[in-house]
Design an enzyme around this catalytic site. Structure first.
Site, short mmCIF file in Angstrom:
data_model
loop_
_atom_site.label_atom_id
_atom_site.label_comp_id
_atom_site.label_asym_id
_atom_site.label_seq_id
_atom_site.Cartn_x
_atom_site.Cartn_y
_atom_site.Cartn_z
N LYS A 67 15.68 -72.13 -42.87
CA LYS A 67 15.70 -70.67 -42.74
C LYS A 67 15.36 -70.28 -41.30
CE LYS A 67 16.25 -69.54 -47.19
NZ LYS A 67 16.65 -70.90 -47.62
N SER A 106 22.51 -70.42 -48.31
CA SER A 106 21.65 -69.34 -47.83
C SER A 106 21.80 -69.08 -46.34
CB SER A 106 20.18 -69.62 -48.17
OG SER A 106 19.71 -70.74 -47.46
#
Length: 202
Positions: free
Chosen positions: A156, A119
């Site tokens: 993230k 990701s």
């Protein structure tokens, strides 16, 4: 430290290898099965002997409550798979220690986290990489963080506005994670401060 008998060394090696391969110590039943003991009680006796010799610590009340003391614990701990609801730096999550100078990173790294998934690919954080993390909750919008949402740990880019946190991926194939702080448990575990490509260093 007292010398180990052959059998005690076998038990110790099994514990070390099990932690390395699974990220957690074996249970007494697993030790008994792997080494051919008649019962978990026999494994327990060997564990007590290892504890008396100072090479392990037995943590009472946990089926996997074994901590290695003989390992070289200099350097940064490497965190592997994280069990739900448990502290990130719990002993059973530590795969090993690597001789990486924490001061190579700014701010200095406190631990390494094994990256799972792609990701964050577009900023060079790849599946299997070792992410250097500075343990802090003092982070700003736009920084890459290690966060825990409920029982999930993720890496993230942080964007917070009011009671809403967005955790943004760096890969168009992934969607942002939106967290409502009024309804979900959310914790910042640390700030990403660098990446070690797995195999290049350790």
């Amino acid at each position: 430290m007292k010398a180990l008998t052959t059998r005690q060394q076998e038990v110790y090696d099994l514990i070390r290898d099990h932690i390395s391969s699974t990220g957690m110590p074996p249970t007494r039943a697993e030790i008994a099965m792997r080494l051919g003991f008649r019962s978990p009680n026999a494994a327990e006796e060997h564990l007590k002997a290892l504890a008396r010799k100072g090479v392990i610590e037995i943590i009472s009340g946990a089926s996997r409550g074994i901590r290695l003391l003989m390992e070289d614990e200099e350097g940064l701990p490497l965190i592997g798979r994280v069990a739900a609801g448990e502290p990130l730096l719990a002993q059973q999550h530590i795969e090993g220690h690597y001789k990486v100078d924490p001061s190579l990173f700014k701010p200095s790294a406190d631990f390494l986290l094994r990256v799972n998934g792609m990701s964050m690919r577009d900023i060079g954080i790849l599946d299997g990489d070792l992410l250097a993390v500075h343990k802090t909750q003092d982070v700003r919008n736009g920084q890459v963080v290690v966060a825990r949402i409920e029982d999930e740990v993720t890496v993230k880019r942080l964007k917070k506005h009011g009671n809403v946190v967005e955790l943004l991926p760096e890969n168009s194939e992934f969607q942002p994670i939106v967290v409502d702080l009024r309804q979900q448990n959310f914790t910042i575990e640390g700030l990403a401060v660098g990446v070690i490509r797995n195999g290049d260093w350790v």
